[in-house]
Enzyme design. Structure first.
Site, PDB file in Angstrom:
ATOM      1  N   TYR A  24       0.853  -1.207   0.000  1.00 27.80           N
ATOM      2  CA  TYR A  24       0.000   0.000   0.000  1.00 27.80           C
ATOM      3  C   TYR A  24       0.876   1.240   0.000  1.00 27.80           C
ATOM      4  CZ  TYR A  24      -4.921  -1.164   0.299  1.00 27.80           C
ATOM      5  OH  TYR A  24      -6.195  -1.532  -0.010  1.00 27.80           O
ATOM      6  N   GLU A  26      -0.583   4.847  -0.385  1.00 29.10           N
ATOM      7  CA  GLU A  26      -1.424   6.036  -0.623  1.00 29.10           C
ATOM      8  C   GLU A  26      -0.583   7.298  -0.552  1.00 29.10           C
ATOM      9  OE1 GLU A  26      -4.841   5.900   1.958  1.00 29.10           O
ATOM     10  OE2 GLU A  26      -5.425   3.967   1.138  1.00 29.10           O
ATOM     11  N   ASP A 193      -8.549  12.480 -25.218  1.00 27.44           N
ATOM     12  CA  ASP A 193      -8.488  11.098 -24.739  1.00 27.44           C
ATOM     13  C   ASP A 193      -7.945  10.258 -25.901  1.00 27.44           C
ATOM     14  OD1 ASP A 193      -9.033   8.444 -24.168  1.00 27.44           O
ATOM     15  OD2 ASP A 193     -11.031   8.824 -23.348  1.00 27.44           O
ATOM     16  N   THR A 219      -5.298   4.955 -21.769  1.00 33.84           N
ATOM     17  CA  THR A 219      -5.010   3.671 -21.140  1.00 33.84           C
ATOM     18  C   THR A 219      -3.677   3.184 -21.702  1.00 33.84           C
ATOM     19  OG1 THR A 219      -6.446   2.720 -22.820  1.00 33.84           O
ATOM     20  CG2 THR A 219      -7.352   2.897 -20.610  1.00 33.84           C
ATOM     21  N   LYS A 222      -3.612  -0.773 -24.674  1.00 36.14           N
ATOM     22  CA  LYS A 222      -4.160  -0.960 -26.026  1.00 36.14           C
ATOM     23  C   LYS A 222      -2.986  -0.932 -27.015  1.00 36.14           C
ATOM     24  CE  LYS A 222      -8.792   0.774 -24.908  1.00 36.14           C
ATOM     25  NZ  LYS A 222      -8.849   1.561 -23.687  1.00 36.14           N
ATOM     26  N   ARG A 228      -2.453  -3.122 -17.902  1.00 42.41           N
ATOM     27  CA  ARG A 228      -3.690  -2.344 -17.759  1.00 42.41           C
ATOM     28  C   ARG A 228      -3.479  -1.209 -16.778  1.00 42.41           C
ATOM     29  NH1 ARG A 228      -8.044  -5.798 -20.041  1.00 42.41           N
ATOM     30  NH2 ARG A 228      -9.445  -4.025 -19.977  1.00 42.41           N
TER      31      ARG A 228
HETATM   32  N1  DSN Z   1     -13.600  -0.880 -23.838  1.00 41.62           N
HETATM   33  C1  DSN Z   1     -12.730  -0.087 -24.668  1.00 41.62           C
HETATM   34  C2  DSN Z   1     -12.900  -0.422 -26.110  1.00 41.62           C
HETATM   35  O1  DSN Z   1     -13.126  -1.576 -26.413  1.00 41.62           O
HETATM   36  O2  DSN Z   1     -12.774   0.433 -26.977  1.00 41.62           O
HETATM   37  C3  DSN Z   1     -12.840   1.342 -24.392  1.00 41.62           C
HETATM   38  O3  DSN Z   1     -12.785   1.607 -23.045  1.00 41.62           O
END
Ligand code: DSN
Length: 423
Positions: A24, A26, A193, A219, A222, A228
């Site tokens: 932890y 914080e 974004d 994120t 991807k 993640r």
């Molecule tokens: N769930 C993602 C997507 O598949 O595009 C976006 O957050």
């Protein structure tokens, strides 16, 4: 072939499964509420430094790597910069936006395709539409592209406090400079974004909003191919409030094992081979779009600048839900999706979304995209021969025992065996 997915390296996976999961911490580096965080402090600083370098942030920008994923990252930006009830303006979800850009809807509402502004409905399904007033811009009905003149007009009429671009199914690059100019005219913050294209942006294959927008969120799992999590980059004067919104506003202890995976993934994305990978992701998607078009699939916006292709199935008679399931039986994993000018329900929409990040990680190249388009066409031809009135459950049963689909799955399997996932 789901465009928001990828396959992370063994080094990233080892970092995520490491002892960093136990602690932890914080607070922020060197200002923690718990003792024993020397290594965690160094780890978080390392991730931040790598993110700053990879995305070439200006001197007056800073980084937060603690947001647990994309939606919490966006929520932190809103919480940091806005007051409840302020207006946010994002892209209409069915045209390719994201839930966290203020989505709400009215059940059974008939959309007027000529109306390019959407004011939401009573079903405030996402927290961002409960806490903030949301208006959304649609894509142009003819081109299926963003129309910046229309966006500007809506922004000047609605005077949002924040404008957000990006989303999940918009296959084209966004003009970040124009969006920033619109936001400035309207007196709004501009949030870009870039969750889907972060890896392409980091590699210079897609344009970057860093240094143009006020804040950038993404994120990390991807196209960026780390573990993640999420990263927020922004002007330091705004990041003070956003940091406080992440912690203690929305979260307690950061997921340090995810931050470890992110730090490793950022290092990998700095290597020359990642640039080659990112370029190949786009080349593959563009080749796939071309090959699908040759099989008379209609491609939304006529192509792609990125890693994803959105296929309009309205002329095919088999829509996204059934087609995605049939492809699954043929060994190709994709997802049903809404599309511009959508007239069907979100659970049974008109389109299919495919992407190339994961298959490019396997090592597939242009020639394989022609093969995949051919398989996808064979699947469509096969299931277009079923009774079009079949309920989904009956369609599913028939596809599950379809020998043609199973035969394609065997072909897919043998290609995958030649290109195993072993980074
Ligand atoms: N769930 C993602 C997507 O598949 O595009 C976006 O957050």
């Amino acid at each position: 072939m789901i465009p928001s997915e990828n396959f992370a390296s063994k080094a990233v996976r080892e970092a995520v499964g490491s002892v960093f999961m136990h602690k932890y911490s914080e607070g922020y580096p060197f200002k923690r509420y718990y003792e024993g965080n020397y290594n965690i402090d160094d780890l978080e600083e390392l991730a931040k430094t790598r993110a700053a370098e990879l995305f070439s942030i200006p001197d007056d920008w800073s980084v937060n790597v603690q947001a647990l994923s994309g939606s919490p990252a966006n929520l932190a930006v809103y919480l940091g910069l806005l007051k409840p009830g302020d207006t946010i303006m994002g892209m209409y979800l069915p045209d390719g936006g994201h839930l966290s850009h203020g989505w709400s809807y009215e059940p059974k509402e008939k959309q007027n395709p000529a109306e390019l502004k959407y004011e939401g409905g009573s079903r405030k399904v996402n927290v961002t539409s409960q806490f903030y007033r949301s208006v959304q811009y649609k894509t142009d009905p003819e081109t299926q592209l963003l129309d910046y003149d229309v966006i500007e007009k809506i922004a000047l009429d609605e005077k949002p406090k924040l404008i957000v671009t990006g989303g999940t199914a918009y296959p084209r690059e966004i003009d970040y400079r124009r969006m920033k100019a619109i936001a400035e005219k309207a007196g709004a913050y501009y949030l870009a974004d870039i969750a889907h294209e972060a890896g392409l942006v980091s590699a210079g294959v897609n344009a970057s909003p860093v240094g143009i927008a006020d804040v950038v969120t993404f994120t990390t799992h991807k196209t960026l191919r780390a573990s993640r999590g999420a990263i927020i980059l922004g002007r330091s004067e705004l990041m003070k409030q956003i940091d406080r919104a992440v912690f203690p506003g929305l979260q307690g202890g950061p997921h340090n094992h995810s931050i470890a995976g992110i730090a490793v993934g950022l290092h990998e994305a700095m290597q020359p081979e990642f640039k080659v990978y990112a370029q190949q992701v786009v080349t593959n998607a563009q080749t796939l779009a071309k090959a699908l078009a040759e099989h008379n699939f209609s491609i939304v916006s006529g192509g792609t600048d990125k890693h994803l292709v959105l296929i309009d199935l309205t002329g095919k008679g088999v829509f996204g839900r059934k087609y995605a399931r049939a492809l699954d039986y043929a060994g190709i994993i994709a997802n049903m999706n809404t599309m511009p000018q959508e007239t069907r329900p979100p659970a049974d929409p008109s389109a299919l979304r495919v992407g190339t990040p994961w298959i490019t990680t396997r090592g597939l190249k242009e020639e394989h995209m022609w093969q995949i388009a051919d398989w996808m066409n064979r699947v469509m031809e096969q299931v277009a021969g079923y009774d079009s009135e079949l309920e989904f459950e009956d369609f599913d049963k028939r596809a599950a025992s379809d020998k043609e689909l199973a035969g394609i799955a065997d072909e897919v399997r043998s290609l995958c065996k030649k290109y195993p996932l072993e980074i």
